[in-house]
Design an enzyme around this catalytic site. Structure first.
Site, PDB file in Angstrom:
ATOM      1  CE1 TYR A 139       0.870  32.641  27.291  1.00 60.99           C
ATOM      2  CE2 TYR A 139       1.404  33.200  29.556  1.00 60.99           C
ATOM      3  CZ  TYR A 139       0.481  33.069  28.538  1.00 60.99           C
ATOM      4  OH  TYR A 139      -0.830  33.374  28.766  1.00 60.99           O
ATOM      5  CB  CYS A 140       5.394  34.761  22.910  1.00 64.47           C
ATOM      6  SG  CYS A 140       6.732  33.752  22.269  1.00 64.47           S
ATOM      7  CB  ALA A 141       2.648  32.091  19.696  1.00 66.45           C
TER       8      ALA A 141
END
Length: 104
Positions: free
Chosen positions: A72-74
């Site tokens: 995941y990222c932002a």
């Protein structure tokens, strides 16, 4: 007659509930945001490997390619790009959190 082999992608985009269910298994949870983003809040047990860092490839090379990877990222853009890198380096099961940390 020639058969065409279609490579099936190892990457699956998951909603939060499906992503969360996988976290109970033996997986590698990777946060690909910057360390500054990470320290402001992250999913418990996540390892921070900044997708934009110079040693990203070196860091992922230390991970288990046969063990599922949850990324995941932002918002989902960097983790989508990171997923393709993981796939090109031989990882078998890659799960990307739809909407990233903000959907968490």
């Amino acid at each position: 007659f020639s058969a065409c082999v279609v490579e099936q992608s190892q990457i699956q985009l998951l909603e939060k509930i499906e992503f969360q269910a996988l976290m109970d298994q033996d997986v590698q949870l990777i946060d690909v945001r910057t360390s500054k983003e990470y320290i402001k809040g992250y999913i418990k047990e996540a390892q921070n490997i900044d997708f934009n860092s110079a040693d990203f490839l070196n860091q992922i090379s230390k991970l288990d390619k046969d063990k599922p990877v949850l990324l995941y990222c932002a918002l989902g853009s960097r983790s989508a790009k990171a997923s393709k890198v993981f796939e090109s380096h031989g990882f078998k099961k890659i799960y990307d959190l739809k909407g990233g940390y903000f959907s968490w």
